[in-house]
Enzyme design. Structure first.
Site, PDB file in Angstrom:
ATOM      1  N   ILE A  15     -10.763  10.585  16.093  1.00 20.28           N
ATOM      2  CA  ILE A  15     -11.889   9.809  15.549  1.00 20.28           C
ATOM      3  C   ILE A  15     -13.026   9.750  16.568  1.00 20.28           C
ATOM      4  O   ILE A  15     -14.206   9.852  16.223  1.00 20.28           O
ATOM      5  CB  ILE A  15     -11.411   8.406  15.104  1.00 20.28           C
ATOM      6  CG1 ILE A  15     -10.393   8.556  13.955  1.00 20.28           C
ATOM      7  CG2 ILE A  15     -12.596   7.534  14.673  1.00 20.28           C
ATOM      8  CD1 ILE A  15      -9.691   7.285  13.534  1.00 20.28           C
ATOM      9  N   ASP A  73      -7.743   3.973  32.151  1.00 18.86           N
ATOM     10  CA  ASP A  73      -6.818   3.374  31.195  1.00 18.86           C
ATOM     11  C   ASP A  73      -7.289   1.984  30.767  1.00 18.86           C
ATOM     12  O   ASP A  73      -7.703   1.190  31.617  1.00 18.86           O
ATOM     13  CB  ASP A  73      -5.434   3.282  31.857  1.00 18.86           C
ATOM     14  CG  ASP A  73      -4.341   3.198  30.826  1.00 18.86           C
ATOM     15  OD1 ASP A  73      -4.251   2.149  30.132  1.00 18.86           O
ATOM     16  OD2 ASP A  73      -3.592   4.170  30.678  1.00 18.86           O
ATOM     17  N   TYR A 160       3.556  -1.782  15.627  1.00 19.96           N
ATOM     18  CA  TYR A 160       2.156  -1.326  15.595  1.00 19.96           C
ATOM     19  C   TYR A 160       1.304  -2.284  14.761  1.00 19.96           C
ATOM     20  O   TYR A 160       0.200  -2.668  15.158  1.00 19.96           O
ATOM     21  CB  TYR A 160       2.125   0.092  15.011  1.00 19.96           C
ATOM     22  CG  TYR A 160       0.755   0.682  14.766  1.00 19.96           C
ATOM     23  CD1 TYR A 160      -0.075   1.034  15.830  1.00 19.96           C
ATOM     24  CD2 TYR A 160       0.306   0.928  13.461  1.00 19.96           C
ATOM     25  CE1 TYR A 160      -1.329   1.614  15.593  1.00 19.96           C
ATOM     26  CE2 TYR A 160      -0.936   1.508  13.222  1.00 19.96           C
ATOM     27  CZ  TYR A 160      -1.753   1.846  14.295  1.00 19.96           C
ATOM     28  OH  TYR A 160      -2.984   2.422  14.059  1.00 19.96           O
ATOM     29  N   LYS A 164      -1.800  -4.516  16.252  1.00 17.12           N
ATOM     30  CA  LYS A 164      -3.157  -4.425  15.686  1.00 17.12           C
ATOM     31  C   LYS A 164      -3.596  -5.800  15.153  1.00 17.12           C
ATOM     32  O   LYS A 164      -4.770  -6.156  15.235  1.00 17.12           O
ATOM     33  CB  LYS A 164      -3.209  -3.374  14.567  1.00 17.12           C
ATOM     34  CG  LYS A 164      -3.137  -1.929  15.069  1.00 17.12           C
ATOM     35  CD  LYS A 164      -4.432  -1.498  15.755  1.00 17.12           C
ATOM     36  CE  LYS A 164      -4.415  -0.054  16.199  1.00 17.12           C
ATOM     37  NZ  LYS A 164      -5.605   0.329  16.988  1.00 17.12           N
TER      38      LYS A 164
END
Ligand SMILES: NC(=O)c1ccc[n+]([C@@H]2O[C@H](COP(=O)([O-])OP(=O)(O)OC[C@H]3O[C@@H](n4cnc5c(N)ncnc54)[C@H](O)[C@@H]3O)[C@@H](O)[C@H]2O)c1
Length: 332
Positions: A15, A73, A160, A164
């Protein structure tokens, strides 16, 4: 009007590179700082969409000039603060992506997706960054009667989805407490050019079919997803930068429910238009842990507030994707 200074985390990925290509196509002199640890995306991937200077942490200036890549990072709180210097808009894409790696290593998923976004939001706060776009997902919603939308109570199934959701929660808090204009975009299943390294179903099946390998559908193929073409996704990111919104969550998908069986059938049909002699074998395997059964999004809120209108149906998007794989694979 002053031009925007961008910070794109994870800018070497699928993306990220597509977004950078889009920004540069409308402004070749755009100032874009890219923070990526190069764990997935590469310097070569980035050089396909822009020319850039690769600089060290110690060389970060008061604001970016042209495109610059900093290898670093998002879990490192010093670098995440320093990269926010002189930035107007952050698009936070760097993450542990996907359900399967989060099931394998929930702690690593949490460190990347929770500590990572906290670090980026802190950087945004310290340096008075105006806008913060967060790449969320449908995963926070979990198992729901679809379509999913912004008013549903999130019940993540996978780690996950949980990480999120934590990211969305921090976005809300940093807007309401500190005034950082955060926008969490819950992407559907994104597909398109520049996704060759991805293990998501469209990219994986195209690569396998072109290599003469058998396609394996997890479970019975009746599970559904909302597949969004990359250009539509990029237009949603740009709209959320341009619109004066903050502290909001938007579903960004197509409002179309497609089973993996339907997707596979359509993909094979499209592939055969380009490769008439292609022989594709499909088998069915085990369900994957953490995957939800049905998932598609009501995108009314994004349409109404952002003016988001997807332009690519599955047929058109898959053809454009296959063409890109064909051009870049050497297989003709
Ligand atoms: N692709 C999709 O279908 C989809 C769907 C929903 C949400 N998203 C989200 O969109 C974002 C971008 O996804 P993508 O498909 O471009 O993934 P990608 O893996 O292609 O790109 C992610 C980039 O982030 C970098 N990165 C990973 N961990 C990092 C870290 N700790 N520090 C710095 N850089 C790091 C990688 O090197 C890579 O270049 C992710 O946050 C993902 O969760 C993607």
């Amino acid at each position: 009007m002053k031009q925007l200074n961008w910070l794109i985390t994870g800018g070497c990925g699928f993306i990220g590179t597509s977004l950078i290509q889009d920004i540069i196509s409308s402004n070749p002199n755009a100032n874009i700082r890219i923070l990526d640890n190069l764990s997935v995306g590469t310097v070569e991937d980035l050089s396909e969409v822009c020319s850039f200077n690769q600089i060290r942490h110690t060389q970060i200036t008061e604001s970016p000039c042209g495109c610059e890549l900093i290898e670093g990072d998002i879990r490192d709180s010093q670098i995440t603060e320093d990269v926010c210097k002189g930035i107007d808009v952050i698009v936070h894409l760097a993450a542990n992506t996907g359900v399967a790696p989060s099931v394998e290593n929930p702690r690593q998923d949490c460190e990347n997706n929770v500590i990572g976004i906290l670090n980026m939001l802190e950087g945004a706060r310290q340096h008075s960054v105006n806008k913060f776009i967060f790449a969320s997902s449908g995963a926070p919603l979990g198992e729901q009667e679809p379509p999913i939308h912004e008013e549903k109570v999130p019940r993540p199934v996978s780690p996950y989805g949980a990480s999120k959701l934590a990211g969305e929660a921090y976005c809300s808090a940093y807007y309401r407490t500190f005034g950082v204009k955060t926008v969490a975009l819950r992407f559907g299943n994104v597909y398109g050019p520049r996704s060759k390294h991805k293990s998501s179903v469209v990219a994986k099946f195209i690569k396998e079919a072109l290599a003469g390998e058998t396609l394996e559908i997890y479970g019975d193929g009746g599970q559904t997803r909302d597949f969004i073409y990359i250009k539509d996704l990029i237009s949603a990111i740009m709209l959320s930068v341009q619109n004066d919104v903050g502290g909001e969550v938007f579903q960004i998908a197509t409002y179309k429910e497609t089973t993996v069986n339907e997707l596979t059938k359509q993909l094979i049909k499209n592939l055969k238009e380009y490769y008439p002699n292609l022989n594709v074998r499909v088998i069915y395997g085990e369900n994957r842990l953490g995957d939800v059964r049905r998932n598609y999004s009501d995108i009314t809120k994004a349409k109404t507030i952002l003016g988001f209108e997807p332009q690519y149906d599955l047929n058109k998007g898959l053809k454009a994707t296959i063409e890109w794989f064909k051009e870049t694979s050497g297989l003709r």
